[in-house]
Scaffold this motif. Structure first.
Motif, short mmCIF file in Angstrom:
data_model
loop_
_atom_site.label_atom_id
_atom_site.label_comp_id
_atom_site.label_asym_id
_atom_site.label_seq_id
_atom_site.Cartn_x
_atom_site.Cartn_y
_atom_site.Cartn_z
N LEU A 36 0.97 -1.30 0.06
CA LEU A 36 -0.08 -0.10 0.18
C LEU A 36 0.82 1.24 0.11
CD1 LEU A 36 -2.74 -1.03 2.65
CD2 LEU A 36 -2.71 -1.31 0.19
N PHE A 52 -6.38 6.68 -3.38
CA PHE A 52 -5.86 5.44 -2.67
C PHE A 52 -5.00 4.64 -3.77
CE2 PHE A 52 -9.64 5.77 -0.52
CZ PHE A 52 -9.44 5.45 0.70
N TRP A 54 -1.61 1.82 -4.72
CA TRP A 54 -0.94 0.53 -4.31
C TRP A 54 0.19 0.02 -5.45
CZ3 TRP A 54 -6.11 1.03 -4.82
CH2 TRP A 54 -6.81 0.32 -5.67
N LEU A 65 -10.74 -2.90 -3.27
CA LEU A 65 -10.30 -2.08 -2.17
C LEU A 65 -11.45 -2.04 -1.21
CD1 LEU A 65 -8.87 0.30 -0.76
CD2 LEU A 65 -10.28 1.84 -2.50
N TRP A 100 -7.73 0.40 5.75
CA TRP A 100 -7.95 -0.20 4.08
C TRP A 100 -7.17 -1.06 3.86
CZ3 TRP A 100 -5.31 1.25 -0.26
CH2 TRP A 100 -4.00 2.20 -0.35
N CYS A 101 -7.44 -1.72 2.97
CA CYS A 101 -6.57 -2.99 2.38
C CYS A 101 -7.08 -3.15 1.07
CB CYS A 101 -6.75 -4.10 3.19
SG CYS A 101 -8.42 -5.00 3.29
N VAL A 102 -6.09 -4.02 0.33
CA VAL A 102 -6.47 -4.20 -1.25
C VAL A 102 -6.36 -5.79 -1.23
CG1 VAL A 102 -5.55 -4.01 -3.50
CG2 VAL A 102 -5.89 -2.20 -1.96
N SER A 115 -3.11 -7.35 0.61
CA SER A 115 -1.99 -6.42 1.10
C SER A 115 -2.06 -6.69 2.80
CB SER A 115 -2.46 -5.00 0.80
OG SER A 115 -3.53 -4.66 1.65
N THR A 117 -2.82 -3.97 6.08
CA THR A 117 -3.92 -3.23 6.42
C THR A 117 -3.51 -1.78 7.05
OG1 THR A 117 -5.57 -4.91 7.03
CG2 THR A 117 -6.17 -2.71 7.66
#
Length: 291
Positions: A36, A52, A54, A65, A100-102, A115, A117
């Motif tokens: 990220l 956002f 990454w 996302l 948030w994470c992906v 990913s 967090t």
């Protein structure tokens, strides 16, 4: 007794590890191959949209996302899809803490690559309402208005000319009228807010521009007085000002572009001068005072 304390400390450490892992753990079978970039971990967001970003992943069909409230790390309230390694979120988020994470799918169905967090905080800026950016005003004193900020404990209003601050005012309402006259020209303004028990001003608004063009009359010059001017008359090259609690203030206007205060006459006792008249027959100044 020592064994009991050892057990308590051990349990606390285990609890902290579990809490940390609960926030950052990967789904079962997940592999962390995405980094990220923005917002970075611990970032503070004050403007929208939020971008956002990454690192890209070779072979990715779709990126997912997910955004969580910090107090609900297992329940995303936003799940968004992107076919590139970035996403622009145009919907404003309320002030608060978020995670948030992906995740990546290589077959457009199963998300198996994830990913870490990251956490970020949203703190809105003050929103300016009037005057609008680039607006032209036929005024010498300007009414400024901005949107009320939650939990505000004072606003700091700045007006700049040629990138120098010419007016710095603290106000507790979401509007104010300038107490100094503004001459023709271009100005910038912004507002910051102080929240709760905080002693500093932050969440500053964008800096907007407005232009003063006075027609048909134009402000040429100005001079401050020691009191509160209530009335004025001109005689020869002088102005006589009924200056309220300061008595009568005399101003030299022989150079209209550079007026200067000559003297101030205060009356004994608590007298307030409200009116001034010049009697041409006797050549005397008449004042109207009260206390």
């Amino acid at each position: 007794m020592m064994r009991c304390w050892t057990k308590v400390v051990t349990l606390l450490l285990v609890a902290l590890v579990i809490q940390s892992c609960a926030r950052r753990k990967l789904p079962p079978g997940g592999e962390k191959l995405i980094e990220l970039l923005e917002p970075y971990d611990g970032a503070q967001i004050t403007t929208f949209p939020i971008n956002f970003d990454w690192t890209s992943y070779s072979g990715a069909k779709i990126y997912r996302l997910q955004i969580f409230h910090a107090d609900a790390p297992n329940s995303p309230f936003l799940t968004l899809a992107s076919d590139i390694s970035s996403y622009e979120l145009n919907s404003p988020l309320e002030d608060g803490r978020y995670l948030w994470c992906v995740s990546i799918s290589t077959d457009s169905s199963n998300f198996t690559i994830h990913s870490d967090t990251f956490e970020f905080t949203v703190k809105h800026r003050v929103e300016l309402l009037f005057p609008h950016d680039g607006m032209t005003l036929n005024l010498s004193r300007v009414y400024l208005n901005w949107r009320t900020y939650p939990d505000a404990n004072g606003y700091r209003i700045l007006i700049l000319k040629d990138d120098s601050i010419i007016w710095d005012r603290i106000e507790f309402n979401s509007s104010v009228k300038t107490s100094v006259p503004l001459f023709d020209g271009e100005y910038k303004w912004c507002v910051g807010v102080r929240c709760g028990d905080d002693s500093t001003f932050g969440h500053y608004s964008d800096t907007l521009k407005f232009i003063i063009r006075q027609r048909p009359l134009r402000l040429i010059s100005a001079v401050p007085t020691p009191g509160s001017a209530r009335d004025v008359i001109a005689h020869e090259n002088k102005l006589f000002v009924a200056d309220n609690q300061a008595g009568v203030t005399v101003i030299d206007i022989s150079d209209i572009n550079n007026p200067r205060t000559l003297s101030t006459f205060r009356w004994e006792g608590h007298w307030y001068t409200r009116r001034v008249l010049w009697d041409n027959l006797f050549g005397v100044l008449i004042t109207g005072d009260y206390r």
